[in-house]
Design a protein around this motif. Structure first.
Motif, mmCIF file in Angstrom:
data_model
loop_
_atom_site.group_PDB
_atom_site.id
_atom_site.type_symbol
_atom_site.label_atom_id
_atom_site.label_comp_id
_atom_site.label_asym_id
_atom_site.label_seq_id
_atom_site.Cartn_x
_atom_site.Cartn_y
_atom_site.Cartn_z
ATOM 1 N N LYS A 136 6.800 -5.008 -4.554
ATOM 2 C CA LYS A 136 6.130 -4.958 -3.262
ATOM 3 C C LYS A 136 4.727 -5.450 -3.527
ATOM 4 O O LYS A 136 4.294 -6.108 -2.525
ATOM 5 C CB LYS A 136 5.801 -3.297 -2.839
ATOM 6 C CG LYS A 136 7.096 -2.622 -2.509
ATOM 7 C CD LYS A 136 7.842 -3.326 -1.358
ATOM 8 C CE LYS A 136 8.883 -2.286 -0.521
ATOM 9 N NZ LYS A 136 9.927 -2.908 0.112
ATOM 10 N N ALA A 137 4.332 -5.362 -4.779
ATOM 11 C CA ALA A 137 3.122 -6.164 -5.188
ATOM 12 C C ALA A 137 3.341 -7.614 -5.025
ATOM 13 O O ALA A 137 2.593 -8.466 -4.336
ATOM 14 C CB ALA A 137 2.610 -5.804 -6.518
ATOM 15 N N PHE A 138 4.309 -8.206 -5.567
ATOM 16 C CA PHE A 138 4.787 -9.596 -5.378
ATOM 17 C C PHE A 138 5.077 -9.884 -4.169
ATOM 18 O O PHE A 138 4.675 -11.171 -3.656
ATOM 19 C CB PHE A 138 5.899 -9.885 -6.327
ATOM 20 C CG PHE A 138 5.861 -9.644 -7.847
ATOM 21 C CD1 PHE A 138 4.779 -9.953 -8.493
ATOM 22 C CD2 PHE A 138 6.915 -8.920 -8.631
ATOM 23 C CE1 PHE A 138 4.654 -10.093 -9.897
ATOM 24 C CE2 PHE A 138 6.676 -8.791 -10.051
ATOM 25 C CZ PHE A 138 5.633 -9.199 -10.644
ATOM 26 N N VAL A 156 7.888 2.319 -11.221
ATOM 27 C CA VAL A 156 6.957 0.975 -11.321
ATOM 28 C C VAL A 156 7.672 -0.377 -10.808
ATOM 29 O O VAL A 156 7.116 -1.179 -10.097
ATOM 30 C CB VAL A 156 6.644 0.747 -12.810
ATOM 31 C CG1 VAL A 156 5.939 -0.763 -13.101
ATOM 32 C CG2 VAL A 156 5.551 1.738 -13.223
ATOM 33 N N PRO A 157 9.114 -0.687 -11.284
ATOM 34 C CA PRO A 157 9.635 -1.718 -10.722
ATOM 35 C C PRO A 157 9.600 -1.988 -9.202
ATOM 36 O O PRO A 157 9.286 -3.259 -8.756
ATOM 37 C CB PRO A 157 10.870 -1.649 -11.239
ATOM 38 C CG PRO A 157 11.048 -0.859 -12.403
ATOM 39 C CD PRO A 157 10.092 0.168 -11.888
ATOM 40 N N GLU A 158 9.836 -0.880 -8.243
ATOM 41 C CA GLU A 158 10.039 -1.127 -6.984
ATOM 42 C C GLU A 158 8.354 -1.474 -6.670
ATOM 43 O O GLU A 158 8.218 -2.232 -5.492
ATOM 44 C CB GLU A 158 10.361 0.246 -6.407
ATOM 45 C CG GLU A 158 10.552 0.167 -4.903
ATOM 46 C CD GLU A 158 11.046 1.162 -4.249
ATOM 47 O OE1 GLU A 158 11.103 1.356 -3.012
ATOM 48 O OE2 GLU A 158 11.896 2.125 -4.854
ATOM 49 N N ALA A 159 7.431 -0.702 -6.859
ATOM 50 C CA ALA A 159 6.093 -0.988 -6.680
ATOM 51 C C ALA A 159 5.692 -2.304 -6.954
ATOM 52 O O ALA A 159 5.038 -2.916 -6.374
ATOM 53 C CB ALA A 159 5.144 0.073 -7.187
ATOM 54 N N ILE A 199 0.905 -1.382 0.054
ATOM 55 C CA ILE A 199 -0.041 -0.038 -0.069
ATOM 56 C C ILE A 199 0.972 1.268 -0.028
ATOM 57 O O ILE A 199 0.482 2.310 -0.578
ATOM 58 C CB ILE A 199 -0.846 -0.074 1.323
ATOM 59 C CG1 ILE A 199 -2.094 -0.925 1.034
ATOM 60 C CG2 ILE A 199 -1.737 1.267 1.440
ATOM 61 C CD1 ILE A 199 -2.599 -1.241 2.302
ATOM 62 N N LEU A 200 1.992 1.018 0.831
ATOM 63 C CA LEU A 200 2.925 2.231 0.930
ATOM 64 C C LEU A 200 3.302 2.695 -0.431
ATOM 65 O O LEU A 200 3.574 3.771 -0.937
ATOM 66 C CB LEU A 200 3.846 2.228 2.137
ATOM 67 C CG LEU A 200 3.358 2.233 3.318
ATOM 68 C CD1 LEU A 200 4.490 1.686 4.388
ATOM 69 C CD2 LEU A 200 2.692 3.605 3.738
ATOM 70 N N ALA A 201 3.745 1.655 -1.272
ATOM 71 C CA ALA A 201 4.489 1.806 -2.602
ATOM 72 C C ALA A 201 3.361 2.121 -3.647
ATOM 73 O O ALA A 201 3.872 3.070 -4.215
ATOM 74 C CB ALA A 201 4.960 0.216 -2.904
#
Length: 148
Positions: A73-75, A67-70, A54-56
């Motif tokens: 975090k999704a994965f 996007v890659p960092e988000a 959520i923070l991402a």
């Protein structure tokens, strides 16, 4: 979620998503996920992966991450979901994962909302479920109106 009123509300949300900008969709997805995050944190208080997703999403909206960092975090949130044996917690973690994934693909927003609804549905409380669905619709409408 089988009655026609719930179906109509769901359809309204899907239509609204089509006409809202990407970052507003991310914000809504993060709000939906955050609204049910407690199902996960109550069951797994030491696992911060869904919260970090959520923070991402919020950091992406603020142009603080890419996007890659988000997506990472999704994965991680989805991995937390896979490790859960509590249905409401599992669905809440999936909602969080989709919220972060919305940074990559806008259509993940509706999945974040649907998993949030599934987290509530797993409680078997139809009143709470309808309240959640109405809250989601009100929230997306408020966001849409605030960006016009």
């Amino acid at each position: 979620m089988k009655n026609s009123n719930n179906h109509d509300l769901n359809k309204q949300m899907e239509e609204l998503i089509k006409n809202i900008d990407h970052k507003t969709c991310i914000t809504w997805a993060a709000l939906c996920a955050n609204h049910v995050l407690f199902y996960f944190t109550q069951a797994y208080p030491d696992d911060k992966r869904p919260e970090e997703a959520i923070l991402a999403a919020n950091h992406f909206v603020a142009n603080e991450i890419k996007v890659p960092e988000a997506r990472d975090k999704a994965f991680a949130a989805h991995a937390a979901a896979r490790s859960s044996s509590n249905p409401s917690a599992t669905f809440a973690a999936r909602a969080c994962g989709h919220a972060a994934a919305t940074s990559h693909v806008k259509t993940h927003a509706i999945n974040a909302a649907k998993y949030a609804l599934r987290a509530v549905a797993a409680t078997k409380d139809s009143v709470l479920l309808l309240e959640e669905l109405k809250w989601q619709l009100e929230t997306i409408n408020e966001l849409k109106n605030s960006t016009q």
